[in-house]
Design a protein around this motif. Structure first.
Motif, short mmCIF file in Angstrom:
data_model
loop_
_atom_site.label_atom_id
_atom_site.label_comp_id
_atom_site.label_asym_id
_atom_site.label_seq_id
_atom_site.Cartn_x
_atom_site.Cartn_y
_atom_site.Cartn_z
N GLY A 129 -0.36 -5.25 9.19
CA GLY A 129 0.60 -6.13 8.55
C GLY A 129 0.93 -5.80 7.11
O GLY A 129 1.69 -6.55 6.47
N LEU A 130 0.40 -4.70 6.56
CA LEU A 130 0.72 -4.34 5.19
C LEU A 130 2.07 -3.63 5.12
O LEU A 130 2.39 -2.81 5.99
CB LEU A 130 -0.35 -3.42 4.61
CG LEU A 130 -1.76 -3.99 4.42
CD1 LEU A 130 -2.62 -2.99 3.66
CD2 LEU A 130 -1.74 -5.33 3.70
N ALA A 132 -7.86 -6.17 4.07
CA ALA A 132 -8.62 -7.39 3.77
C ALA A 132 -8.72 -7.64 2.27
O ALA A 132 -8.52 -8.77 1.80
CB ALA A 132 -10.01 -7.28 4.39
N LEU A 133 -9.01 -6.60 1.50
CA LEU A 133 -9.11 -6.77 0.05
C LEU A 133 -7.77 -7.20 -0.54
O LEU A 133 -7.72 -8.07 -1.43
CB LEU A 133 -9.58 -5.47 -0.60
CG LEU A 133 -11.04 -5.06 -0.36
CD1 LEU A 133 -11.30 -3.69 -0.98
CD2 LEU A 133 -12.01 -6.10 -0.93
N LEU A 134 -6.69 -6.61 -0.06
CA LEU A 134 -5.37 -6.95 -0.59
C LEU A 134 -4.94 -8.36 -0.18
O LEU A 134 -4.05 -8.94 -0.81
CB LEU A 134 -4.34 -5.92 -0.13
CG LEU A 134 -4.47 -4.55 -0.81
CD1 LEU A 134 -3.62 -3.50 -0.11
CD2 LEU A 134 -4.09 -4.65 -2.29
N ALA A 188 -1.35 -1.25 -10.33
CA ALA A 188 -1.89 -1.03 -8.99
C ALA A 188 -3.39 -0.77 -9.05
O ALA A 188 -3.91 -0.26 -10.04
CB ALA A 188 -1.19 0.15 -8.32
N SER A 189 -4.08 -1.09 -7.98
CA SER A 189 -5.46 -0.66 -7.79
C SER A 189 -5.46 0.64 -7.00
O SER A 189 -4.43 1.05 -6.45
CB SER A 189 -6.27 -1.74 -7.07
OG SER A 189 -5.59 -2.20 -5.91
N THR A 190 -6.62 1.31 -6.96
CA THR A 190 -6.67 2.66 -6.39
C THR A 190 -7.88 2.82 -5.48
O THR A 190 -8.90 2.15 -5.64
CB THR A 190 -6.77 3.72 -7.50
OG1 THR A 190 -7.96 3.48 -8.28
CG2 THR A 190 -5.55 3.68 -8.41
N SER A 191 -7.75 3.74 -4.51
CA SER A 191 -8.89 4.09 -3.66
C SER A 191 -8.77 5.54 -3.23
O SER A 191 -7.69 6.12 -3.23
CB SER A 191 -8.98 3.17 -2.43
OG SER A 191 -7.81 3.25 -1.64
N LEU A 232 0.83 -1.19 0.00
CA LEU A 232 0.00 0.00 0.00
C LEU A 232 0.87 1.25 0.00
O LEU A 232 1.79 1.37 0.80
CB LEU A 232 -0.90 0.01 1.26
CG LEU A 232 -1.76 1.25 1.50
CD1 LEU A 232 -2.80 1.41 0.39
CD2 LEU A 232 -2.44 1.17 2.85
N LEU A 233 0.54 2.18 -0.89
CA LEU A 233 1.10 3.52 -0.88
C LEU A 233 -0.04 4.48 -0.57
O LEU A 233 -1.05 4.51 -1.29
CB LEU A 233 1.71 3.87 -2.24
CG LEU A 233 2.02 5.35 -2.49
CD1 LEU A 233 3.07 5.86 -1.49
CD2 LEU A 233 2.48 5.57 -3.93
#
Length: 310
Positions: A58-59, A271-273, A165-168, A8-9
């Motif tokens: 934990g990410l 959770a999604l990752l 990458a996915s985004t949010s 995650l960034l």
């Protein structure tokens, strides 16, 4: 070998929060001194709290933002490093102070006073392209507090997606009340993370007036994003493949709700990752948001993955 260095960034805001608990609704002016039950100096900013919570879950987490070259900026960077967040991409700006927020807490309600400092200087171009290429997911916070970042966000997300990458996005509140500029961003935003009021406001800005939050999530989903709406003590609501998903919250004794939505964000992304289905990921997110209210401040009570899933 995986191309990613970071799960995650997070790109966005970071500042110290001064949290004043038991604040009077109307502080007395005229040089009067009033006593309150407690106050604390803690890590604040939606982006920083999300990053800290994700690392605790934990990410492998990196944070890109902007702070001043001052004690407040040093406090922020030290706090993030102490939580296991990589801050090597943070810009230290010698010309403008770090943002500062005072949170006046009265029961389950709060007033938030923010001096934006260098927030409006953070731009999409501050995020190194090489860092985008090393992240599995890119999350952006506080869209309306960072106009330069907002102006370049559609392009930043397009680059992130092109790199795999996915985004949010969690826009947070719009102090100006306009909710403008998101029409081009939503189609490149995989997950949108508003609360109920924000969902209605964003949908109203891009689609015209909406009647309620369910109407809002349908309009937002039609723009190409997955809306996952935070509903506080009522849990969360999402719309995917035309189906509404509702996840309840469990009862809790709330000490302080500051940062609960950001802890929700961290839980959902963690959770999604990890590959969990949406409904289960929402349950983890709701649990993370709820557990974070056990103590004052946004990060003091954020759970581990084991706590969030037991």
């Amino acid at each position: 070998m995986s191309r990613t260095t970071f799960d995650l960034l997070v790109v966005g805001d970071a500042n110290p929060d001064v949290i004043v608990s038991g604040s009077p609704r109307h502080p007395a002016f005229g040089q009067r001194e009033q006593l309150v039950p407690a106050a604390g100096l803690v890590l604040g900013g939606s982006g920083a709290i999300t990053a800290y919570g994700a690392a605790r879950l934990g990410l492998r987490t990196a944070f890109a933002g902007r702070v001043g070259d001052d004690p407040a900026g040093a406090f922020v960077l030290d706090a993030l490093r102490g939580g296991g967040v990589d801050v090597s991409a943070c810009v230290v700006d010698p010309a403008v102070p770090t943002a500062m927020t005072v949170v006046l807490v009265d029961g389950d309600d709060r007033a938030i006073l923010t001096a934006p400092g260098c927030l409006d200087r953070l731009a999409a171009t501050d995020v190194p392209p090489a860092l985008l290429e090393r992240a599995a997911h890119v999350h952006v916070s506080s869209y309306f507090l960072q106009p330069l970042l907002a102006a370049g966000l559609a392009g930043l997300f397009a680059l992130a997606r092109a790199a795999g990458a996915s985004t949010s996005l969690d826009t947070n509140d719009d102090p100006a009340g306009r909710w403008a500029g998101l029409a081009d961003v939503l189609p490149v935003t995989d997950v949108l993370l508003p609360n109920e009021n924000e969902a209605v406001a964003i949908a109203g800005a891009v689609a015209g007036p909406v009647s309620d939050v369910e109407h809002a999530v349908k309009e937002l989903a039609a723009r190409g994003t997955l809306p996952v709406v935070k509903r506080g003590e009522r849990g969360a609501l999402a719309l995917t493949d035309g189906e509404l998903i509702e996840v309840p919250a469990r009862p809790a004794t709330v000490v302080d709700a500051v940062g609960a939505g950001d802890s929700f964000n961290a839980g959902l992304l963690a959770a999604l990752l990890r590959g969990l289905p949406l409904s289960q990921s929402m349950s983890v997110a709701v649990t993370c948001g709820t557990l974070s209210t056990r103590a004052a401040g946004g990060t003091a009570a954020q759970p581990t993955w084991e706590e969030a899933t037991q």
